[in-house]
Scaffold this motif. Structure first.
Motif, PDB file in Angstrom:
ATOM      1  N   GLU A 157      26.353 -11.583 -19.565  1.00 59.81           N
ATOM      2  CA  GLU A 157      25.218 -10.711 -19.859  1.00 59.81           C
ATOM      3  C   GLU A 157      24.043 -11.000 -18.911  1.00 59.81           C
ATOM      4  OE1 GLU A 157      22.854 -11.705 -23.170  1.00 59.81           O
ATOM      5  OE2 GLU A 157      21.830  -9.783 -23.239  1.00 59.81           O
ATOM      6  N   ILE A 158      23.742 -12.279 -18.740  1.00 61.12           N
ATOM      7  CA  ILE A 158      22.622 -12.638 -17.858  1.00 61.12           C
ATOM      8  C   ILE A 158      22.909 -12.200 -16.427  1.00 61.12           C
ATOM      9  CG2 ILE A 158      21.362 -14.599 -16.881  1.00 61.12           C
ATOM     10  CD1 ILE A 158      21.708 -15.980 -19.613  1.00 61.12           C
ATOM     11  N   ARG A 159      24.139 -12.348 -16.012  1.00 59.58           N
ATOM     12  CA  ARG A 159      24.488 -11.899 -14.654  1.00 59.58           C
ATOM     13  C   ARG A 159      24.350 -10.383 -14.534  1.00 59.58           C
ATOM     14  NH1 ARG A 159      28.955 -16.272 -14.184  1.00 59.58           N
ATOM     15  NH2 ARG A 159      27.962 -17.698 -12.727  1.00 59.58           N
ATOM     16  N   GLU A 160      24.766  -9.676 -15.578  1.00 57.79           N
ATOM     17  CA  GLU A 160      24.646  -8.215 -15.539  1.00 57.79           C
ATOM     18  C   GLU A 160      23.177  -7.794 -15.466  1.00 57.79           C
ATOM     19  OE1 GLU A 160      26.739  -5.458 -15.535  1.00 57.79           O
ATOM     20  OE2 GLU A 160      28.275  -6.896 -14.922  1.00 57.79           O
ATOM     21  N   ILE A 161      22.313  -8.547 -16.123  1.00 58.67           N
ATOM     22  CA  ILE A 161      20.881  -8.203 -16.125  1.00 58.67           C
ATOM     23  C   ILE A 161      20.232  -8.550 -14.792  1.00 58.67           C
ATOM     24  CG2 ILE A 161      18.669  -8.873 -17.179  1.00 58.67           C
ATOM     25  CD1 ILE A 161      20.219  -9.028 -19.872  1.00 58.67           C
ATOM     26  N   THR A 162      20.752  -9.533 -14.097  1.00 55.46           N
ATOM     27  CA  THR A 162      20.144  -9.986 -12.848  1.00 55.46           C
ATOM     28  C   THR A 162      21.022  -9.682 -11.631  1.00 55.46           C
ATOM     29  OG1 THR A 162      21.072 -12.187 -13.244  1.00 55.46           O
ATOM     30  CG2 THR A 162      18.813 -11.813 -13.979  1.00 55.46           C
ATOM     31  N   ASN A 163      21.878  -8.679 -11.779  1.00 54.33           N
ATOM     32  CA  ASN A 163      22.661  -8.162 -10.650  1.00 54.33           C
ATOM     33  C   ASN A 163      23.557  -9.193  -9.987  1.00 54.33           C
ATOM     34  OD1 ASN A 163      23.442  -6.018  -8.998  1.00 54.33           O
ATOM     35  ND2 ASN A 163      21.919  -6.513  -7.433  1.00 54.33           N
ATOM     36  N   TRP A 164      23.987 -10.154 -10.736  1.00 49.34           N
ATOM     37  CA  TRP A 164      24.913 -11.189 -10.233  1.00 49.34           C
ATOM     38  C   TRP A 164      24.358 -11.910  -9.000  1.00 49.34           C
ATOM     39  CZ3 TRP A 164      29.998 -12.449 -12.111  1.00 49.34           C
ATOM     40  CH2 TRP A 164      30.339 -11.736 -13.269  1.00 49.34           C
ATOM     41  N   GLU A 165      23.024 -11.926  -8.884  1.00 48.91           N
ATOM     42  CA  GLU A 165      22.428 -12.533  -7.691  1.00 48.91           C
ATOM     43  C   GLU A 165      22.147 -14.020  -7.853  1.00 48.91           C
ATOM     44  OE1 GLU A 165      18.883 -10.310  -7.099  1.00 48.91           O
ATOM     45  OE2 GLU A 165      19.913  -8.618  -6.128  1.00 48.91           O
ATOM     46  N   LYS A 166      21.728 -14.400  -9.049  1.00 51.96           N
ATOM     47  CA  LYS A 166      21.132 -15.737  -9.192  1.00 51.96           C
ATOM     48  C   LYS A 166      22.148 -16.770  -9.691  1.00 51.96           C
ATOM     49  CE  LYS A 166      17.175 -13.071 -10.582  1.00 51.96           C
ATOM     50  NZ  LYS A 166      16.564 -12.947  -9.264  1.00 51.96           N
ATOM     51  N   PRO A 167      22.095 -17.954  -9.098  1.00 50.80           N
ATOM     52  CA  PRO A 167      22.971 -19.014  -9.620  1.00 50.80           C
ATOM     53  C   PRO A 167      22.660 -19.306 -11.091  1.00 50.80           C
ATOM     54  CG  PRO A 167      22.049 -19.643  -7.506  1.00 50.80           C
ATOM     55  CD  PRO A 167      21.341 -18.392  -7.926  1.00 50.80           C
ATOM     56  N   ILE A 168      23.705 -19.513 -11.851  1.00 47.77           N
ATOM     57  CA  ILE A 168      23.545 -19.884 -13.261  1.00 47.77           C
ATOM     58  C   ILE A 168      23.860 -21.365 -13.397  1.00 47.77           C
ATOM     59  CG2 ILE A 168      24.283 -19.456 -15.635  1.00 47.77           C
ATOM     60  CD1 ILE A 168      23.026 -16.971 -14.425  1.00 47.77           C
ATOM     61  N   TYR A 169      22.847 -22.138 -13.791  1.00 51.51           N
ATOM     62  CA  TYR A 169      23.045 -23.554 -14.063  1.00 51.51           C
ATOM     63  C   TYR A 169      23.311 -23.705 -15.572  1.00 51.51           C
ATOM     64  CZ  TYR A 169      20.060 -24.505  -9.828  1.00 51.51           C
ATOM     65  OH  TYR A 169      19.494 -24.565  -8.579  1.00 51.51           O
ATOM     66  N   VAL A 170      24.080 -24.707 -15.917  1.00 45.52           N
ATOM     67  CA  VAL A 170      24.203 -25.102 -17.331  1.00 45.52           C
ATOM     68  C   VAL A 170      23.839 -26.587 -17.421  1.00 45.52           C
ATOM     69  CG1 VAL A 170      25.754 -25.434 -19.294  1.00 45.52           C
ATOM     70  CG2 VAL A 170      25.947 -23.369 -17.889  1.00 45.52           C
ATOM     71  N   LYS A 171      22.826 -26.879 -18.237  1.00 47.47           N
ATOM     72  CA  LYS A 171      22.350 -28.262 -18.348  1.00 47.47           C
ATOM     73  C   LYS A 171      22.808 -28.887 -19.651  1.00 47.47           C
ATOM     74  CE  LYS A 171      18.098 -31.024 -18.516  1.00 47.47           C
ATOM     75  NZ  LYS A 171      16.647 -31.011 -18.307  1.00 47.47           N
ATOM     76  N   VAL A 172      23.397 -30.062 -19.559  1.00 46.29           N
ATOM     77  CA  VAL A 172      23.827 -30.789 -20.761  1.00 46.29           C
ATOM     78  C   VAL A 172      23.214 -32.177 -20.765  1.00 46.29           C
ATOM     79  CG1 VAL A 172      26.005 -29.520 -20.919  1.00 46.29           C
ATOM     80  CG2 VAL A 172      25.951 -31.686 -19.690  1.00 46.29           C
ATOM     81  N   GLY A 173      22.954 -32.687 -21.954  1.00 45.27           N
ATOM     82  CA  GLY A 173      22.545 -34.078 -22.104  1.00 45.27           C
ATOM     83  C   GLY A 173      23.786 -34.944 -22.024  1.00 45.27           C
ATOM     84  N   ALA A 174      23.663 -36.091 -21.376  1.00 49.61           N
ATOM     85  CA  ALA A 174      24.839 -36.945 -21.186  1.00 49.61           C
ATOM     86  C   ALA A 174      25.271 -37.550 -22.515  1.00 49.61           C
ATOM     87  CB  ALA A 174      24.513 -38.043 -20.183  1.00 49.61           C
ATOM     88  N   SER A 175      26.447 -37.153 -22.972  1.00 49.92           N
ATOM     89  CA  SER A 175      27.001 -37.788 -24.168  1.00 49.92           C
ATOM     90  C   SER A 175      28.533 -37.788 -24.095  1.00 49.92           C
ATOM     91  CB  SER A 175      26.514 -37.111 -25.446  1.00 49.92           C
ATOM     92  OG  SER A 175      26.754 -35.730 -25.408  1.00 49.92           O
ATOM     93  N   ARG A 176      29.111 -36.618 -23.845  1.00 43.05           N
ATOM     94  CA  ARG A 176      30.559 -36.531 -23.617  1.00 43.05           C
ATOM     95  C   ARG A 176      30.761 -35.794 -22.301  1.00 43.05           C
ATOM     96  NH1 ARG A 176      29.361 -35.646 -28.839  1.00 43.05           N
ATOM     97  NH2 ARG A 176      30.361 -37.011 -30.374  1.00 43.05           N
ATOM     98  N   PRO A 177      30.386 -36.415 -21.194  1.00 40.08           N
ATOM     99  CA  PRO A 177      30.266 -35.667 -19.939  1.00 40.08           C
ATOM    100  C   PRO A 177      31.560 -35.027 -19.456  1.00 40.08           C
ATOM    101  CG  PRO A 177      29.910 -38.022 -19.598  1.00 40.08           C
ATOM    102  CD  PRO A 177      29.922 -37.804 -21.060  1.00 40.08           C
ATOM    103  N   TYR A 178      32.693 -35.702 -19.658  1.00 41.13           N
ATOM    104  CA  TYR A 178      33.941 -35.116 -19.139  1.00 41.13           C
ATOM    105  C   TYR A 178      34.204 -33.766 -19.805  1.00 41.13           C
ATOM    106  CZ  TYR A 178      38.764 -34.590 -17.652  1.00 41.13           C
ATOM    107  OH  TYR A 178      39.920 -34.090 -17.089  1.00 41.13           O
ATOM    108  N   TYR A 179      34.079 -33.728 -21.115  1.00 41.58           N
ATOM    109  CA  TYR A 179      34.409 -32.493 -21.840  1.00 41.58           C
ATOM    110  C   TYR A 179      33.294 -31.449 -21.699  1.00 41.58           C
ATOM    111  CZ  TYR A 179      37.977 -35.552 -23.605  1.00 41.58           C
ATOM    112  OH  TYR A 179      39.037 -36.432 -23.676  1.00 41.58           O
ATOM    113  N   ASP A 180      32.053 -31.910 -21.742  1.00 40.88           N
ATOM    114  CA  ASP A 180      30.944 -30.952 -21.635  1.00 40.88           C
ATOM    115  C   ASP A 180      30.922 -30.280 -20.260  1.00 40.88           C
ATOM    116  OD1 ASP A 180      30.177 -31.440 -24.228  1.00 40.88           O
ATOM    117  OD2 ASP A 180      28.590 -32.851 -23.706  1.00 40.88           O
TER     118      ASP A 180
END
Lengths: 231, 445
Positions: free
Chosen positions: B220-243
């Motif tokens: 949805e976010i890509r559709e709203i921003t014309n697939w132009e912008k990189p999408i980051y996903v930020k996680v807190g370190a707890s189960r890093p391999y799976y997250d």
């Protein structure tokens, strides 16, 4: 199905979602559109900025009309999770039922759902008006910040949990109220707001006097240990 | 031997290691107030960290590069997986997300000025995008947070990248609490909330419940921003391999991994000190996840949480990160915790370097405040210069180390360049213990 006069048709059986959204998002987009064969696709008609009229002729998936600005969108079917999420202005009208998180975090505009809405309807709403002809699921208006939620049917558990300044009007039963949500007297201002919203939602057979009004007790606006059991 | 029991020699008074002075003060404070301690900053106790690693500079078996003569590249491209417009940065040191609300507008402007001067990015926070921040940041990452405070599609389109925040190193699994003292009229308006009340930020996104939903959300976010912008996903370190695996599965262009030494505007002391993983322990499993998926260097990895020097930067990159982000260090570089302000910190019951002023809005440095008079103390131009200086120093320090390891680009640093000083660090990073070729879990010679 042919569109009404001057209505343009976008057929998703022959075009892509990207083509649909990029067409509708163009700066000069105007007039009326019908989207045929939506087939429950996600992200239909998202990010609209122009005062276009869109009719989705069938069921929509997640986030239909997400982040809408100024457009009027009608869904002739059911809507999936997060319909009209973060809407800023304009309107979205679901003729069927809506799944969970309808109108989540929406800042403005009007969301009308003719059928029922699932859990967390109006979650974190920030100014939108939501009118549901049917019932809403549990945790609706959770952390609702501002705006109005009108429920003509029943409300599920923990209605208005951790509520801020959203007004909630429920005609039917409320299974339970969430933390810091309480029933309030219906003032003349409340009655006028509710009457206007019912009219905007096309609801003429139900009167404002049939509703109860709920809002924040404001006891949790500042953390106090004596209120810890409410969290 | 004495006959009078009053003359018996006593042992030297000793504090309990368990009930030390701080533990006693915690108990006393809790009993007196009935409220758990909320503070800003990051974890204070000693944790395994980059200091537990050493670089093996070149001697005979490796050939170094000449400092000040031979080029060592520092640039990084983020968002090469799906975005039409990936981000090109001149240095792999970026500014982490910090909210307007937690920080003053002057501080946000200064961060933007400093980052732009050295060709790197800065990041919004929980509270939306301010014109000052956008105006002074050549590359701005817009955080998309569970609270969605100030979230609107216009700002989404103004951003150069979008960071979907799922978790934060200081409090993985926890929401935020911006205390009422910092809720000025402007902050309240941006967040659609009444002025002066404690503002709770949700710990989970309101309209998705897991990675399958997130995948659709990203679409949805890509559709709203014309697939132009990189999408980051930020996680807190707890189960890093799976997250990290699930973030990649969800379609992230970039993953951000925030260790528990990362800071926060305000949360419970016990949360800061007892939840999450040190970043040192989290990088290796995160890189392993990317490698197992065949996505290492294709989905870029940014790590944060206690980065202080160019040595930390170089170590993070050698372990497999593509870039790092700094938060607490940036605030210190701006002028927070300065010894020059000791008298004013004393009035708050704090001392420079204790970071305890960040949550209550009376920061004498004018950085973590919404008081207009205090905020005026920070000159955004001078602050920007300090940030630029600091970022430049970190970059040069990392280059110095990389050259000593014979590397012509920071990204050529590799685990082979590192050893661990102790068993814990060796086990966490799967690097050999210094002076050996052995690490815990690996067979010997």
């Amino acid at each position: 199905m042919s569109g009404a006069r001057n209505t343009r048709i976008f057929d998703l059986s022959t075009s892509t979602l990207r083509e649909l959204n990029s067409t509708l998002q163009q700066e000069g987009a105007e007039g009326a559109w019908e989207i045929h064969n939506p087939a429950g696709r996600h992200s239909l008609a998202v990010g609209l900025t122009q005062p276009v009229s869109i009719t989705i002729d069938g069921h929509a998936g997640y986030y239909a009309a997400g982040m809408n600005q100024r457009a009027n969108v009608v869904i002739n079917g059911n809507a999936g999770q997060g319909v009209a999420e973060n809407m800023m202005s304009g309107s979205v009208h679901v003729k069927g039922n809506a799944s969970s998180s309808a109108g989540a975090t929406a800042h403005g505009g009007l969301l009308v759902i003719d059928g029922d809405a699932g859990a967390r309807c109006g979650i974190s709403m920030k100014g939108v008006d939501i009118v549901v002809r049917g019932s809403v699921g549990h945790m609706s208006a959770f952390m609702g910040q501002s705006g109005n939620l009108v429920v003509c049917g029943d409300a599920g558990e923990a209605l208005g949990d951790s509520l801020y300044e959203t007004r909630i009007f429920v005609r039917g039963t409320v299974k339970s109220l969430g933390a810091d949500c309480e029933e309030k007297d219906m003032t003349s201002e409340d009655r006028q707001i509710l009457t206007d919203l019912l009219a905007k939602g096309g609801i003429t057979d139900i009167k404002a006097d049939e509703f109860r009004r709920y809002g924040s007790a404001r006891k949790l606006y500042h953390f106090r240990v004596d209120n810890a059991s409410a969290y | 031997m004495t006959e009078n029991h009053h003359d018996v020699t006593k042992t030297f008074p000793r504090y309990s290691a368990t009930f030390d002075e701080f533990a006693i003060s915690q108990i006393q404070r809790a009993a007196a107030t009935g409220i758990y301690d909320i503070r800003g900053g990051g974890t204070k106790r000693k944790l395994p960290h980059f200091d537990d690693l050493l670089f093996l500079g070149a001697s005979m078996s490796r050939y170094p590069l000449e400092g000040y003569r031979e080029r060592c590249g520092t640039d990084v491209v983020l968002g090469t997986r799906f975005a039409k417009k990936p981000i090109h940065l001149k240095t792999p040191v970026t500014i982490a997300g910090m909210s307007f609300g937690a920080l003053s507008a002057q501080a946000k402007e200064a961060l933007g000025r400093g980052a732009s001067a050295v060709g790197t990015s800065t990041t919004t926070g929980d509270g939306g995008m301010t014109p000052e921040e956008r105006g002074h940041s050549s590359t701005l990452v817009y955080q998309y947070l569970p609270s969605r405070y100030g979230m609107n599609p216009d700002d989404l389109r103004k951003a150069d990248a979008i960071e979907i925040v799922v978790g934060q190193g200081a409090k993985p699994g926890g929401g935020g609490m911006l205390l009422g003292q910092k809720i000025s009229a402007r902050v309240a308006k941006m967040r659609d909330l009444p002025e002066g009340i404690d503002q709770r930020s949700a710990c989970r996104h309101p309209d998705w419940t897991g990675p399958d939903d997130l995948e659709i959300k990203i679409e949805e976010i890509r559709e709203i921003t014309n697939w132009e912008k990189p999408i980051y996903v930020k996680v807190g370190a707890s189960r890093p391999y799976y997250d990290i695996s699930l973030a990649v599965k969800s379609g992230a262009d970039v993953v951000v991994l925030d260790g528990m030494q990362g800071g926060t505007a305000a949360t419970q002391e016990v949360f800061i000190e007892h939840v999450g993983l040190p970043i040192l322990a989290a990088i290796r499993p995160a890189v392993q996840a990317l490698q197992d998926l065949g996505m290492h260097r294709k989905v870029q990895l940014i790590v944060s949480g206690g980065i202080r020097t160019g040595a930390d930067v170089a170590k993070a990159l050698a372990l497999g990160a593509d870039a790092v982000a700094i938060g607490t260090a940036a605030l210190i570089a701006l002028g927070d915790q300065s010894p020059d302000l000791a008298a004013e910190y004393a009035k708050l019951g704090a001392k420079p370097g204790t970071y305890d002023d960040w949550q209550d809005g009376r920061d004498p440095a004018g950085i973590t405040t919404q008081d207009p008079e205090l905020a005026k103390r920070l000159d955004p131009i001078l602050g920007g210069r300090r940030i630029a200086n600091y970022l430049s120093v970190m970059t040069m320090e990392a280059q110095t180390i990389a050259r000593a390891c014979g590397k012509s680009h920071l990204h050529n640093l590799e685990p082979e360049d590192l050893v661990a000083l102790n068993m814990e660090a060796a086990a966490m990073t799967q690097l050999p213990l210094a002076g050996t070729n052995w690490y815990p879990g690996k067979a010997g010679f």
